[in-house]
Motif scaffolding. Structure first.
Motif, short mmCIF file in Angstrom:
data_model
loop_
_atom_site.label_atom_id
_atom_site.label_comp_id
_atom_site.label_asym_id
_atom_site.label_seq_id
_atom_site.Cartn_x
_atom_site.Cartn_y
_atom_site.Cartn_z
N TYR A 159 6.83 30.99 44.33
CA TYR A 159 8.14 30.41 44.58
C TYR A 159 8.40 29.30 43.57
O TYR A 159 7.48 28.70 43.02
N GLU A 160 9.68 29.04 43.38
CA GLU A 160 10.13 28.04 42.41
C GLU A 160 10.98 27.01 43.13
O GLU A 160 11.64 27.32 44.14
N ALA A 161 10.99 25.80 42.64
CA ALA A 161 11.73 24.73 43.30
C ALA A 161 13.22 25.04 43.40
O ALA A 161 13.90 24.57 44.32
N GLU A 162 13.75 25.86 42.48
CA GLU A 162 15.17 26.18 42.50
C GLU A 162 15.51 27.28 43.51
O GLU A 162 16.67 27.69 43.59
N GLY A 163 14.54 27.78 44.27
CA GLY A 163 14.85 28.69 45.36
C GLY A 163 14.56 30.15 45.11
O GLY A 163 15.01 31.00 45.88
N ARG A 164 13.81 30.49 44.07
CA ARG A 164 13.45 31.88 43.83
C ARG A 164 12.11 32.17 44.51
O ARG A 164 11.17 31.37 44.42
N ILE A 165 12.00 33.32 45.16
CA ILE A 165 10.78 33.69 45.90
C ILE A 165 10.42 35.14 45.58
O ILE A 165 11.27 36.03 45.68
N VAL A 166 9.17 35.37 45.22
CA VAL A 166 8.64 36.71 45.01
C VAL A 166 7.37 36.83 45.85
O VAL A 166 6.49 35.96 45.78
N VAL A 167 7.27 37.88 46.65
CA VAL A 167 6.10 38.12 47.49
C VAL A 167 5.47 39.44 47.07
O VAL A 167 6.15 40.45 46.95
N GLY A 211 18.45 29.79 43.88
CA GLY A 211 18.83 29.92 45.28
C GLY A 211 19.78 28.83 45.72
O GLY A 211 20.09 27.89 44.98
N GLY A 212 20.22 28.95 46.96
CA GLY A 212 21.15 27.96 47.49
C GLY A 212 20.49 26.70 47.97
O GLY A 212 21.10 25.62 47.95
N LEU A 213 19.24 26.80 48.43
CA LEU A 213 18.51 25.64 48.93
C LEU A 213 17.30 25.37 48.04
O LEU A 213 16.57 26.31 47.69
N PRO A 214 17.06 24.12 47.67
CA PRO A 214 15.83 23.82 46.91
C PRO A 214 14.60 24.03 47.78
O PRO A 214 14.65 23.83 49.00
N LEU A 215 13.50 24.41 47.16
CA LEU A 215 12.27 24.72 47.87
C LEU A 215 11.21 23.65 47.59
O LEU A 215 11.03 23.23 46.45
N THR A 216 10.52 23.26 48.64
CA THR A 216 9.33 22.43 48.45
C THR A 216 8.06 23.20 48.79
O THR A 216 6.98 22.83 48.36
N ASP A 217 8.18 24.28 49.56
CA ASP A 217 7.04 25.14 49.87
C ASP A 217 7.56 26.43 50.47
O ASP A 217 8.67 26.47 51.03
N GLN A 236 5.31 45.12 45.28
CA GLN A 236 6.27 44.07 45.62
C GLN A 236 6.68 44.21 47.08
O GLN A 236 6.97 45.30 47.56
N VAL A 237 6.73 43.09 47.76
CA VAL A 237 7.21 43.06 49.14
C VAL A 237 8.66 42.60 49.18
O VAL A 237 9.50 43.21 49.84
N LEU A 238 8.98 41.54 48.47
CA LEU A 238 10.38 41.09 48.39
C LEU A 238 10.56 40.23 47.15
O LEU A 238 9.62 39.68 46.60
N ASN A 239 11.81 40.12 46.74
CA ASN A 239 12.21 39.31 45.59
C ASN A 239 13.59 38.78 45.92
O ASN A 239 14.59 39.48 45.77
N VAL A 240 13.67 37.54 46.43
CA VAL A 240 14.92 37.01 46.98
C VAL A 240 15.15 35.59 46.49
O VAL A 240 14.30 34.98 45.84
N ARG A 241 16.33 35.08 46.82
CA ARG A 241 16.69 33.68 46.61
C ARG A 241 16.94 33.05 47.96
O ARG A 241 17.31 33.73 48.92
N THR A 242 16.76 31.74 48.03
CA THR A 242 17.08 31.05 49.27
C THR A 242 18.58 31.08 49.50
O THR A 242 19.37 31.02 48.55
N PRO A 243 19.01 31.17 50.77
CA PRO A 243 20.44 31.20 51.06
C PRO A 243 21.07 29.83 50.87
O PRO A 243 20.37 28.81 50.76
N PRO A 244 22.39 29.76 50.82
CA PRO A 244 23.06 28.46 50.70
C PRO A 244 22.87 27.62 51.95
O PRO A 244 22.47 28.11 53.00
#
Length: 782
Positions: free
Chosen positions: A757-765, A497-503, A773-781
């Motif tokens: 979710y992964e620190a690199e911005g991948r999210i699966v719900v 993803g574009g933004l790193p994730l912490t939670d 599956q509800v969604l499978n996205v990446r964080t935006p920039p």
């Protein structure tokens, strides 16, 4: 294509050979926003794709406006290009930073000190101490078990006890209340202490009920006849004292001598003394709904609301109060609704007010305000908003929701939430009620493949048939059975993803709240686009059970800075600075359990000052980890006697389990279970400690990580070049989903949804109930 006038452009075609690359770059940079992509077409033109349609005038546009990037006019014909095969133009390459001097900025971290916690507004009784739970101190026997000396001592003591009871009985029978009550010995309860040969001492001070009784130093043991005789005397004394108007003394006899606090509270309330009744009921740990009712009638409404908030006793308290004071019950219900609204729980506010006919107009108004604010659980609010004088726009929204011919999983869950609420809400507009219940019937039948609770479907259909058009109801086909659901297999997005994730935590099927450390917080929609953003640093998120609020936690070394986010109003406010330590991942929207130096404090998150509503444990207990769901709280605790696992029922804070554990690095579940992988001759096996202990079966790999949140567990196994995550309903049970990630993800569970979710911005719900599956996205920039 439009050459003149205003149009909505999904893409722009820039003729680079005609205007030159320098001018083309400036036009692209003027258009630039997160999500814009640029591809080079054969011949040198650039295709600029916009993240959302842009309204502009064609003659003033920086390029030829195109409705969609899928169709591009070239040389008098329409061409279709696969953008994945076209070379991408990277505007970042146009920036030359070589001559710029990079000066690192160092910002001194502010020294944060934990906010002092005000003591509870009432001293909570230590129920375990009162009940003498734990290892009792060894007491020497009163006399030898056998022999002449033992027989002599028993006879002497029996005579001494008989004479004492005779004197006490004479005082009671002669109505010498002052002497009788001060000399009387309590029967049963925690005040008796250990057996002793000493006679009870004479009481001093006022003869009123003691709100919190502590264990006494000792009491005389009584045989069955003496105990029965004293109980009869005390009952007669209580009745006589009440008849004489000596109400406090009668309550003292019931509460302190007979250990019948409920009878004493009833007596005090019956005689118009709600405040001492409330103090006694609260101190003796009686039912929270009773305590709330008494404080409300005593006029201390702030105290009543705090107890109702802490113990989840609003509904039961309203029912109790309605039996004795319907008007006051209406006021308490209104305060309940206002409290839920202030907590960001729009649906809870509406549902609290709805049973009262005179509050329904206000409840409809709250539902409409929630819709205007895009509050969580929109389909539920929509059904309530239609109950009185429906807005045409809301009616059209309901028709569109129910009319989808082939709903996917997400659409069906919105439909189901609306239909189940519509079942309980009669619309004042009878024509609209008939129309929507008929459409709801058709939607229920169409969405049968997605139904996760087929047992509830017949009752839902019967309730809707009674309100729908009879001809429509008669022509409806039979409802097909739901299909078997295979194990769900998914793969996360390959690109980071574009933004790193912490939670990250999914608050509903349409929104995900994400934390990005010092970069703030984002609210993402189902398509991954940003719906709202806050520049509040946050490394962890504590979601409210109702999904309308969250606490944003920023790690600051030895402290944690916490802000409160109201997702209905989109506002944030600083709440408190807490000492570093474990925090739960969820709360009820108002009360947050927080470990501190004095044990476990339950802090009110909406009070102007940091205040503990209740406490558990003490300074000798250190909380190592917490796991919570709306119904239960489990803590892993270190004590000088060894590690412990404790589980409380919520919201009443009733201790249910306490188990000793050997020291280890456990994975904690809110169900009261601590899990630990243990090596065996055949590989790793999962061992459960605490509630339902035992072997939970073999684990799928030798190198794995347990992921847990609330009552949800997943096993992550390294399978080069990926990490495979397996989710099961129970530890060691049959899996229902498997998800592959490039790296090790983390897990959050909320309202039946599982977020990986992964620190690199991948999210699966994933939806735990529907196994979908509800969604499978990446964080935006950024």
């Amino acid at each position: 294509m439009t050459f003149r006038g205003r149009t909505d452009a999904g893409a722009l075609l820039i003729a680079v050979p005609l205007i030159g690359e320098a001018e083309a770059r400036s036009r692209v940079l003027a258009l630039w926003s997160p999500g814009v992509t640029v591809h080079e077409l054969p011949g040198g033109d650039w295709l600029v794709t916009l993240p959302a349609p842009l309204s502009l005038r064609a003659e003033h546009a920086p390029g030829l406006p195109l409705p969609t990037p899928a169709e591009v006019p070239r040389a008098g014909a329409i061409h279709r290009y696969d953008r994945t095969r076209l070379p991408e133009v990277d505007p970042a390459a146009w920036l030359d930073l070589g001559e710029l001097e990079v000066v690192p900025l160092t910002v001194p971290e502010p020294e944060l000190k934990p906010t002092p916690v005000e003591p509870s507004f009432t001293q909570e009784p230590d129920l375990r101490e009162l009940a003498s739970v734990g290892e009792p101190d060894p007491m020497p026997p009163l006399w030898p078990d056998g022999g002449l000396l033992g027989r002599v001592l028993r006879g002497w003591y029996a005579d001494r006890r008989r004479r004492y009871v005779d004197r006490l009985a004479a005082q009671f029978e002669r109505r010498r209340w002052g002497d009788a009550l001060r000399n009387a010995v309590p029967l049963g309860g925690p005040g008796g202490g250990h057996p002793t040969l000493r006679l009870p001492g004479r009481r001093s001070g006022p003869l009123v009920p003691t709100p919190v009784r502590r264990p006494g130093g000792g009491s005389m043991p009584y045989d069955e006849d003496s105990h029965r005789r004293l109980r009869t005397l005390y009952r007669k004394a209580a009745a006589a004292l009440e008849k004489d108007g000596r109400i406090e003394e009668a309550a003292f006899v019931l509460a302190d001598l007979l250990d019948d606090a409920l009878a004493a509270v009833t007596l005090l309330e019956r005689h118009g003394r709600p405040r001492p009744a409330a103090e006694l009921a609260e101190g003796r740990g009686l039912e929270p709904a009773l305590v709330v009712r008494l404080w409300w009638r005593a006029g201390d409404r702030d105290r009543a609301l705090r107890i109702a908030r802490l113990r989840g006793a609003y509904e039961a308290a309203v029912e109790r109060l309605a039996k004795v004071d319907p008007r006051a019950a209406g006021h308490l219900r209104l305060a309940w609704s206002a409290d839920r609204w202030a907590a960001g729980d729009a649906v809870g506010a509406v549902e609290a007010a709805w049973p009262a006919e005179d509050l329904r107009a206000g409840a409809v108004s709250l539902a409409r305000q929630g819709l205007d604010a895009d509050a969580p659980h929109r389909p539920v609010l929509l059904a309530y908003a239609l109950a009185r004088r429906p807005d045409p726009g809301h009616a059209d929204e309901a028709r569109a929701l129910l009319a989808k011919p082939e709903p996917d999983e997400a659409d069906w869950y919105d439909q189901r939430a609306f239909v189940r609420t519509l079942r309980t809400v009669d619309l004042a507009d009878r024509a609209l009620d008939t129309e929507l219940t008929g459409a709801a019937l058709r939607a229920v039948l169409r969405a049968a493949p997605h139904e996760t609770d087929p047992a509830a479907r017949p009752g839902l259909i019967r309730a809707l048939r009674r309100r729908a058009d009879p001809l429509l109801a008669a022509d409806l086909p039979a409802c097909p059975p739901p299909p078997d659901r295979p194990v769900l297999r998914l793969r996360a997005e390959r690109r980071p993803g574009g933004l790193p994730l912490t939670d990250a935590v999914a608050l509903s099927r349409t929104t995900v709240l994400t934390a990005h450390g010092e970069l703030g917080v984002r609210l993402l929609g189902r398509d991954g686009r940003v719906r709202a953003a806050w520049d509040v640093p946050a490394h962890r998120l504590i979601a409210a059970d109702h999904g309308g609020a969250a606490l944003l936690v920023a790690d600051r070394g030895e402290a944690q800075d916490v802000h409160r986010l109201d997702l209905t109003t989109r506002r944030t406010a600083h709440w408190a600075t807490l000492a570093a330590g474990p925090l739960p991942t969820s709360y009820d929207g108002t009360v947050l359990p927080v470990p501190d130096a004095d044990g476990l404090a339950f802090l009110e998150t909406r009070a102007p000052r940091l205040r503990a509503l209740a406490r558990e444990l003490d300074r000798d207990h250190t909380v190592l980890a917490l796991a919570r769901t709306p119904d239960t709280l489990t803590a892993l605790i270190r004590h000088r006697s060894g590690d412990q696992l404790r589980r409380w029922d919520l919201p009443r804070l009733t201790l249910r389990d306490r188990t000793g554990l050997p020291p280890a690095r456990y994975t904690l579940l809110a169900t009261g279970t601590a899990l630990l992988p243990e090596p065996t001759d055949t590989g790793l096996r999962l061992r459960a400690h605490g509630r339902n202990p035992g072997d939970r079966g073999p684990l799928p790999a030798d190198t794995l990580t347990l992921l847990a949140d609330g009552d949800t567990l997943a096993v992550a196994a390294e399978e080069e070049p990926e990490v495979s995550v397996t989710l099961a309903e129970t530890p060691g049970g049959r899996p229902w989903a498997g998800v592959s990630f490039p790296g090790l993800p983390r897990l959050r569970a909320h309202a039946g949804l599982v977020t990986l979710y992964e620190a690199e911005g991948r999210i699966v719900v994933l939806d735990r109930t529907a196994r979908a599956q509800v969604l499978n996205v990446r964080t935006p920039p950024v």
